[in-house]
Design a protein around this motif. Structure first.
Motif, short mmCIF file in Angstrom:
data_model
loop_
_atom_site.label_atom_id
_atom_site.label_comp_id
_atom_site.label_asym_id
_atom_site.label_seq_id
_atom_site.Cartn_x
_atom_site.Cartn_y
_atom_site.Cartn_z
N PRO A 146 0.80 -1.24 0.00
CA PRO A 146 0.00 0.00 0.00
C PRO A 146 0.83 1.28 0.00
O PRO A 146 0.28 2.36 -0.25
CB PRO A 146 -0.83 -0.12 1.29
CG PRO A 146 -0.89 -1.57 1.57
CD PRO A 146 0.45 -2.11 1.14
N ARG A 148 3.42 1.72 -2.05
CA ARG A 148 4.02 1.88 -3.37
C ARG A 148 3.50 3.16 -4.03
O ARG A 148 2.32 3.52 -3.87
CB ARG A 148 3.69 0.68 -4.24
CG ARG A 148 4.38 -0.61 -3.85
CD ARG A 148 3.80 -1.77 -4.65
NE ARG A 148 3.89 -1.51 -6.09
CZ ARG A 148 4.70 -2.17 -6.92
NH1 ARG A 148 5.53 -3.08 -6.44
NH2 ARG A 148 4.71 -1.91 -8.20
N TRP A 151 0.27 2.70 -6.10
CA TRP A 151 -0.85 2.02 -5.44
C TRP A 151 -2.20 2.66 -5.77
O TRP A 151 -3.16 1.99 -6.15
CB TRP A 151 -0.62 1.99 -3.94
CG TRP A 151 -1.74 1.40 -3.13
CD1 TRP A 151 -2.57 2.05 -2.27
CD2 TRP A 151 -2.12 0.02 -3.07
NE1 TRP A 151 -3.45 1.18 -1.70
CE2 TRP A 151 -3.20 -0.07 -2.16
CE3 TRP A 151 -1.67 -1.14 -3.69
CZ2 TRP A 151 -3.82 -1.28 -1.87
CZ3 TRP A 151 -2.30 -2.34 -3.40
CH2 TRP A 151 -3.37 -2.40 -2.50
N LYS A 276 -6.76 -4.28 -5.59
CA LYS A 276 -5.65 -4.45 -6.51
C LYS A 276 -5.06 -5.84 -6.30
O LYS A 276 -4.84 -6.25 -5.17
CB LYS A 276 -4.56 -3.40 -6.30
CG LYS A 276 -3.37 -3.56 -7.25
CD LYS A 276 -2.35 -2.51 -7.00
CE LYS A 276 -1.17 -2.64 -7.96
NZ LYS A 276 -0.39 -3.84 -7.72
#
Length: 283
Positions: A146, A148, A151, A276
């Motif tokens: 999360p 990144r 994201w 995701k």
């Protein structure tokens, strides 16, 4: 579109409303079909209210029932069966809608109950919708991914895909499929072969021996095909569940055998604000 707005909702009566406002009733398939009763509230109901309303409406009938109460952008849920049915507050509306939609599409109340009994206990899980069996580092999935920089954009792109299933989902993820003789396909990214994919019917299990897969499990069959094609990954699609398996042994943090090492995404259980798939290159 409202909650289950793609269903033909019937009028809903609440024998003991306890401040809840009826929205509508969705019916599943088969005899004594699953009922999803949808109501609204100005604020969070109590667990006691949920169970009182559920019992008053259910009345000991054979039909399983799920009571969903919408409030403040959240959902409360009670059901589907039992003298003291499970009840939850402050749930993601999108997740609960997907669970209800999948249950309503099951062929009969028995299949709907099996699905609900597996899905409902997971609605409050920390990694709801994600099962990691030794493929990734769980801490990284919880805390690292999360953070990144891509994201938020990845979530934005993934959210419209949550309602897709099977081949339609795989193709929208950017892959193409090349059919092989038998029940497997090659999954391609651009012109490159990247994985073997198998698509299960509603009554098929990834692990159980199956005549359609030469009396092997779907996973074992796909792993053998991937080895023949010199590919490193297998994708198994089973309704709202996607699994990713590595073909080579010793891959993943768990260092288990290939059939025991996988990451599973349950699309019905993913919250929309975390929609995701785990990042992994299979190219």
């Amino acid at each position: 579109m409202g909650f289950l707005g793609d269903h033909d909702l019937r009028p809903l009566a609440l024998p003991e409303p306890r401040g809840l406002r009826p929205v509508g009733l969705a019916l599943g398939k088969g005899a004594n079909a699953l009922e999803v009763a949808i109501a609204k509230s100005t604020g969070a109901p109590t667990v006691g209210t949920l169970r009182t309303v559920w019992r008053a409406r259910h009345g000991g009938r054979a039909s399983p029932e799920v009571l969903v109460v919408l409030y403040d952008g959240k959902a409360a849920l009670c059901g589907p069966a039992g003298e003291n049915p499970p009840a939850f507050l402050n749930l993601d509306q999108g997740k609960i809608e997907r669970i209800c939609r999948t249950a309503l599409e099951e062929p009969d109340r028995h299949a709907a109950l099996r699905f609900l009994h597996s899905a409902i206990p997971e609605v409050e899980a920390r990694l709801s919708g994600l099962r990691n069996e030794g493929l990734f580092a769980t801490h990284e999935l919880e805390s690292g991914v999360p953070k990144r920089p891509d994201w938020e954009e990845a979530k934005r792109q993934a959210q419209p895909l949550l309602k897709l299933r099977g081949k339609a989902l795989i193709e929208k993820l950017g892959f193409s499929l090349e059919a092989l003789p038998g029940p497997a396909s090659i999954l391609r990214a651009a012109e490159s072969k990247v994985a073997i994919a198998v698509f299960l019917e509603r009554n098929e299990s990834p692990e159980a021996p199956n005549a359609r897969f030469s009396h092997l499990s779907a996973v074992s069959y796909a792993l053998a095909k991937a080895d023949e094609e010199n590919l490193d990954y297998v994708v198994v699609s089973a309704g709202s569940v996607l699994r990713l398996y590595p073909v080579r042994t010793g891959v993943g943090v768990g260092r288990r055998g290939s059939t025991e090492t996988y990451a599973e995404i349950h699309l019905d259980l993913l919250p929309e604000d975390a929609a995701k798939l785990p990042s992994v290159s299979i190219q």
